[in-house]
Design a protein around this motif. Structure first.
Motif, PDB file in Angstrom:
ATOM      1  N   PRO A  75       0.657  -1.390   0.162  1.00 51.82           N
ATOM      2  CA  PRO A  75      -0.077  -0.046  -0.021  1.00 51.82           C
ATOM      3  C   PRO A  75       0.816   1.218  -0.033  1.00 51.82           C
ATOM      4  N   MET A  76       0.471   2.243  -0.967  1.00 57.32           N
ATOM      5  CA  MET A  76       1.361   3.342  -1.202  1.00 57.32           C
ATOM      6  C   MET A  76       0.519   4.544  -1.014  1.00 57.32           C
ATOM      7  N   GLN A  77       0.977   5.746  -0.888  1.00 57.22           N
ATOM      8  CA  GLN A  77       0.504   6.988  -0.847  1.00 57.22           C
ATOM      9  C   GLN A  77       0.200   7.320  -2.355  1.00 57.22           C
ATOM     10  N   PRO A  78      -0.986   7.430  -2.994  1.00 51.58           N
ATOM     11  CA  PRO A  78      -1.055   7.596  -4.484  1.00 51.58           C
ATOM     12  C   PRO A  78      -1.161   8.944  -5.060  1.00 51.58           C
ATOM     13  N   ALA A  79      -1.321  10.079  -3.955  1.00 50.17           N
ATOM     14  CA  ALA A  79      -1.986  11.282  -4.433  1.00 50.17           C
ATOM     15  C   ALA A  79      -2.772  11.322  -5.414  1.00 50.17           C
ATOM     16  N   SER A  80      -2.861  12.287  -6.457  1.00 52.38           N
ATOM     17  CA  SER A  80      -4.028  12.267  -7.258  1.00 52.38           C
ATOM     18  C   SER A  80      -4.449  11.226  -8.234  1.00 52.38           C
ATOM     19  N   THR A  81      -3.152  10.284  -8.553  1.00 52.30           N
ATOM     20  CA  THR A  81      -3.825   8.867  -9.143  1.00 52.30           C
ATOM     21  C   THR A  81      -4.948   8.426  -8.519  1.00 52.30           C
ATOM     22  N   MET A  82      -5.211   8.857  -7.060  1.00 54.19           N
ATOM     23  CA  MET A  82      -6.471   8.218  -6.650  1.00 54.19           C
ATOM     24  C   MET A  82      -7.917   8.667  -7.371  1.00 54.19           C
ATOM     25  N   LYS A  83      -7.627   9.904  -8.211  1.00 55.48           N
ATOM     26  CA  LYS A  83      -8.744  10.257  -8.896  1.00 55.48           C
ATOM     27  C   LYS A  83      -9.113   9.391  -9.859  1.00 55.48           C
ATOM     28  N   LEU A  84      -8.369   8.279 -10.430  1.00 58.41           N
ATOM     29  CA  LEU A  84      -8.927   7.292 -11.158  1.00 58.41           C
ATOM     30  C   LEU A  84      -9.885   6.593 -10.513  1.00 58.41           C
ATOM     31  N   VAL A  85      -9.545   6.116  -9.242  1.00 56.01           N
ATOM     32  CA  VAL A  85     -10.588   5.048  -8.511  1.00 56.01           C
ATOM     33  C   VAL A  85     -11.994   5.695  -8.520  1.00 56.01           C
ATOM     34  N   THR A  86     -11.832   7.191  -8.065  1.00 55.59           N
ATOM     35  CA  THR A  86     -13.066   7.810  -8.211  1.00 55.59           C
ATOM     36  C   THR A  86     -13.866   8.063  -9.312  1.00 55.59           C
ATOM     37  N   THR A  87     -13.178   8.423 -10.454  1.00 60.26           N
ATOM     38  CA  THR A  87     -13.924   8.617 -11.630  1.00 60.26           C
ATOM     39  C   THR A  87     -14.354   7.472 -12.433  1.00 60.26           C
ATOM     40  N   LEU A  88     -13.755   6.500 -12.356  1.00 55.77           N
ATOM     41  CA  LEU A  88     -13.959   5.261 -13.017  1.00 55.77           C
ATOM     42  C   LEU A  88     -15.197   4.703 -12.273  1.00 55.77           C
ATOM     43  N   ILE A  89     -15.029   4.601 -10.969  1.00 54.81           N
ATOM     44  CA  ILE A  89     -16.195   3.933 -10.230  1.00 54.81           C
ATOM     45  C   ILE A  89     -17.582   4.825 -10.163  1.00 54.81           C
ATOM     46  N   GLY A  90     -17.218   5.939 -10.189  1.00 52.45           N
ATOM     47  CA  GLY A  90     -18.301   7.135 -10.576  1.00 52.45           C
ATOM     48  C   GLY A  90     -19.046   6.840 -11.636  1.00 52.45           C
ATOM     49  N   LEU A  91     -18.383   6.671 -12.800  1.00 56.04           N
ATOM     50  CA  LEU A  91     -19.105   6.340 -14.063  1.00 56.04           C
ATOM     51  C   LEU A  91     -20.000   5.070 -14.091  1.00 56.04           C
ATOM     52  N   GLU A  92     -19.210   3.894 -13.506  1.00 57.08           N
ATOM     53  CA  GLU A  92     -19.715   2.883 -13.450  1.00 57.08           C
ATOM     54  C   GLU A  92     -20.972   2.567 -12.490  1.00 57.08           C
ATOM     55  N   GLN A  93     -20.844   3.709 -11.334  1.00 52.12           N
ATOM     56  CA  GLN A  93     -21.974   3.327 -10.508  1.00 52.12           C
ATOM     57  C   GLN A  93     -23.161   4.407 -10.919  1.00 52.12           C
ATOM     58  N   LEU A  94     -22.709   5.465 -11.378  1.00 53.13           N
ATOM     59  CA  LEU A  94     -23.808   6.636 -11.553  1.00 53.13           C
ATOM     60  C   LEU A  94     -24.132   6.716 -12.835  1.00 53.13           C
ATOM     61  N   GLY A  95     -23.361   6.257 -13.824  1.00 53.67           N
ATOM     62  CA  GLY A  95     -23.611   6.364 -15.169  1.00 53.67           C
ATOM     63  C   GLY A  95     -23.283   7.472 -16.074  1.00 53.67           C
TER      64      GLY A  95
END
Length: 516
Positions: free
Chosen positions: A74-94
């Motif tokens: 486990p590492m500190q990702p800084a802003s690459t964490m936005k990929l998690v939020t944006t992809l799952i946001g697209l998948e879940q919210l459409g």
């Protein structure tokens, strides 16, 4: 300093090289997740005096591992964490998801008088601005409303708590900066004041003796002043002399915004600051707009909730989610990412909390707990082990968030198989072309062919995304460096060397080292 913050579908050729059936990654034992780093990367590490164990890397080509170095850590990702939020946001919210702002009332309209409150109900509308509020209030005038006898009720309760900005210490030395703003459901102009600063000669030719400041939008009772000292300096680095501004209460209920520091002579600059409390911001903006439209508001602005029987008077919806995630990932916008992360949780049912450390003994589950549960549920459904994953705000502007390269790479592989892969891929910066990658790797074969999300904090640099190798095959790349030595471009040079190495791979056995 991170003060300055900048605010297409892929071609069929790019999509054609994606492996649509790439195997899901499964975590491997730590002993099997270390391999020799490429020589260019080792050279950059030695130059920067960054130890090899400060780096975690995973590079995949289809279902084959090209390189794995401490990839299950486990590492500190800084802003690459936005990929998690944006992809799952697209998948879940459409892709048609939009934030929504409403004006509602339970009052009765008699003549041109609305007898009751006007409710401003927030729905995570990222595009809520002075202009959109003006349009909504003008719709009330078109309905014949001139006088409102009640209060302006501001409803931020889409999220729990409604105010994430209260009682939280600043992340760094620039609490007024845009990237540090904590969003809420009623987010007018993202709570920013736009400043125009000038030390140029006056119209009569006399040299400026002080910095002249203008402010937008205009807020009732809010003025801006400067005690900045004029100095001989380069206009391009004007913000080197910037000091934290303050909002000072004035007799009679006004607010004076005071700017501090130094400013170069004969310069013009613009800056956005977050210094006015957001309830004060709305309370001083909406009545002002209403007056300019010829309306009268008898009451005051208060925080509250929308009555169940309140009827709709006017509304505004934001742009669709694919446009928002592009504006999130290309310039690495922390505020938009945090708002999307909260939206993801706001629309989730109550999770099974169990012994979750943030779970409160109440029926009102905090929105961030819901968001955390939504991400983990999606990851597990896609065969991704969430062990070691730590979520905070979904933007990476955090000292606690953690993710392994294995987890991030698995998410990126899932992104290639997503129904919304074109929208997701189109949001990621292109090396040497745009976003936060526009000035990087311009002389590398990766330029124009790699899509990589960047991450930068004082002790972190990271990259995650997709790189085409020399044979045109798509590779997934995740690399994170956690070290106090990453500053002054040293960590960035390490990661750029890795991307360039991947872009030059030709598929020969000797050029594709595989982990033991």
């Amino acid at each position: 300093m991170l003060r300055r913050h900048a605010l297409s579908l892929l071609s069929a050729a790019l999509l054609g090289i994606c492996n649509p059936v790439a195997a899901q990654l499964q975590p491997s034992p730590p002993s099997s997740m270390t391999a020799s780093l490429p020589l260019p990367v080792l050279a950059a590490l030695r130059t920067a005096a960054i130890p090899e164990d400060a780096v975690s890397v995973l590079v995949l080509r289809g279902d084959k591992t090209v390189l794995a170095h401490l990839a299950d850590r486990p590492m500190q990702p800084a802003s690459t964490m936005k990929l998690v939020t944006t992809l799952i946001g697209l998948e879940q919210l459409g892709p048609v998801f939009r934030g929504r702002t409403e004006l509602r009332t339970t009052g009765e309209l008699k003549g041109d008088v609305l007898h009751g409150d006007l409710v401003l109900r927030g729905g995570a509308d990222v595009d809520l601005s002075t202009e959109t509020l003006t349009t909504m209030l003008r719709a009330l005038r078109y309905q014949g409303i001139r006088t409102i006898t009640g209060n302006l009720v501001v409803d931020r309760h889409l999220f729990n708590p409604a105010r994430f900005d209260l009682g939280v210490p600043p992340f760094d030395e620039s609490p007024e900066a845009y990237y540090n703003v904590a969003p809420d459901a009623v987010f007018v102009n993202k709570n920013m004041l736009q400043l125009d600063l000038r030390s140029t000669p006056r119209a009569d030719g006399r040299a400026a003796s002080r910095v002249r400041v203008a402010m937008q939008p205009e807020l009732d009772g809010v003025t801006v002043e400067s005690d900045m000292t004029l100095v001989d300096a380069d206009c391009r680095t004007w913000d080197n002399g910037w000091k934290t501004p303050e909002a000072v209460p004035r007799p009679g209920g006004g607010i004076k915004v005071v700017l501090h520091g130094t400013f170069p002579k004969n310069c013009v600059a613009s800056e956005s600051i977050n210094v006015v409390d957001r309830q004060e911001y709305v309370a001083r903006l909406v009545p002002r707009i209403w007056r300019t439209l010829g309306g009268t508001l008898a009451g005051t602005a208060v925080e509250g909730t929308t009555p169940p029987d309140a009827r709709l008077l006017a509304e505004h919806v934001s742009r669709a989610l694919p446009e928002i995630i592009r504006d999130t990932n290309k310039p690495s916008d922390n505020v938009l990412a945090r708002l999307l992360f909260l939206s993801l949780g706001a629309l989730e049912p109550d999770p099974v909390l169990g012994s979750h450390p943030q779970a409160a003994a109440t029926t009102a589950v905090p929105t961030l707990v819901r968001s955390d549960a939504a991400v983990r549920t999606w990851m597990r459904a896609h065969g991704i082990d969430d062990t070691g994953l730590v979520l905070d705000n979904g933007a990476g502007l955090s000292r606690t968030e953690r993710i392994t390269p294995i987890q991030m790479a698995a998410l990126l592989q899932a992104g290639l198989r997503s129904n919304w892969a074109p929208e997701f891929l189109a949001s990621i910066p292109i090396a040497g072309v745009d976003g936060t990658m526009r000035r990087r790797l311009q002389d590398s074969p990766a330029a124009g062919r790699a899509r990589l999300k960047t991450g930068t904090l004082s002790n972190i640099v990271s990259l995650a995304g997709y790189v085409q190798d020399a044979d045109g095959r798509q590779c997934v790349l995740v690399a994170m460096v956690n070290s106090d030595r990453v500053g002054n471009g040293r960590g960035r040079a390490v990661l750029d060397a890795l991307v360039d190495w991947v872009a030059r791979l030709d598929g020969a056995p000797s050029s594709t080292p595989t982990a033991p």
